[in-house]
Design a protein around this motif. Structure first.
Motif, PDB file in Angstrom:
ATOM      1  N   PHE A   3      -0.505   6.468   3.461  1.00 36.27           N
ATOM      2  CA  PHE A   3       0.775   5.643   3.749  1.00 36.27           C
ATOM      3  C   PHE A   3       1.597   6.440   4.562  1.00 36.27           C
ATOM      4  O   PHE A   3       2.327   5.820   5.599  1.00 36.27           O
ATOM      5  N   THR A   4       1.807   7.836   4.320  1.00 36.99           N
ATOM      6  CA  THR A   4       2.943   8.449   5.126  1.00 36.99           C
ATOM      7  C   THR A   4       2.583   8.603   6.541  1.00 36.99           C
ATOM      8  O   THR A   4       3.250   8.442   7.383  1.00 36.99           O
ATOM      9  N   VAL A   5       1.143   8.872   6.854  1.00 36.78           N
ATOM     10  CA  VAL A   5       0.929   8.828   8.328  1.00 36.78           C
ATOM     11  C   VAL A   5       1.078   7.578   9.013  1.00 36.78           C
ATOM     12  O   VAL A   5       1.456   7.577  10.225  1.00 36.78           O
ATOM     13  N   ILE A   6       0.791   6.467   8.282  1.00 36.05           N
ATOM     14  CA  ILE A   6       0.762   4.861   8.842  1.00 36.05           C
ATOM     15  C   ILE A   6       2.443   4.763   9.122  1.00 36.05           C
ATOM     16  O   ILE A   6       2.728   4.340  10.207  1.00 36.05           O
ATOM     17  N   ASN A   7       3.096   5.367   8.174  1.00 38.49           N
ATOM     18  CA  ASN A   7       4.552   5.105   8.530  1.00 38.49           C
ATOM     19  C   ASN A   7       5.119   5.719   9.633  1.00 38.49           C
ATOM     20  O   ASN A   7       6.169   5.423  10.374  1.00 38.49           O
ATOM     21  N   GLU A   8       4.855   7.157   9.784  1.00 38.66           N
ATOM     22  CA  GLU A   8       4.796   8.064  10.852  1.00 38.66           C
ATOM     23  C   GLU A   8       4.790   7.293  12.262  1.00 38.66           C
ATOM     24  O   GLU A   8       5.420   7.508  13.116  1.00 38.66           O
TER      25      GLU A   8
END
Length: 65
Positions: A3-8
């Motif tokens: 989720f963090t990678v996608i948001n970044e």
């Protein structure tokens, strides 16, 4: 996390739109896969440490000679 990678990635694309287009922040929000402006603003500020509008102003000032 994933989720963090996608948001970044989404925030990176938003930064690109903010610097390279005249799209408004709401258009950029949806173009980058966010479902509402509130979540977009929170995620952007958490990642970039400023609001999308302030980011755009700061970047545009850097390119004015």
């Amino acid at each position: 996390s994933l989720f963090t990678v996608i948001n970044e990635v989404r925030i990176g694309k938003a930064c690109q739109h903010l610097t390279e287009t005249d799209m408004n922040v709401l258009q950029i929000c949806f173009a980058c896969g966010f479902n509402n402006i509130s979540n977009f603003n929170k995620a952007f500020k958490k990642s970039v440490k400023t609001t999308p509008t302030a980011y755009r102003k700061k970047v545009k000032q850097l390119y004015i000679f």
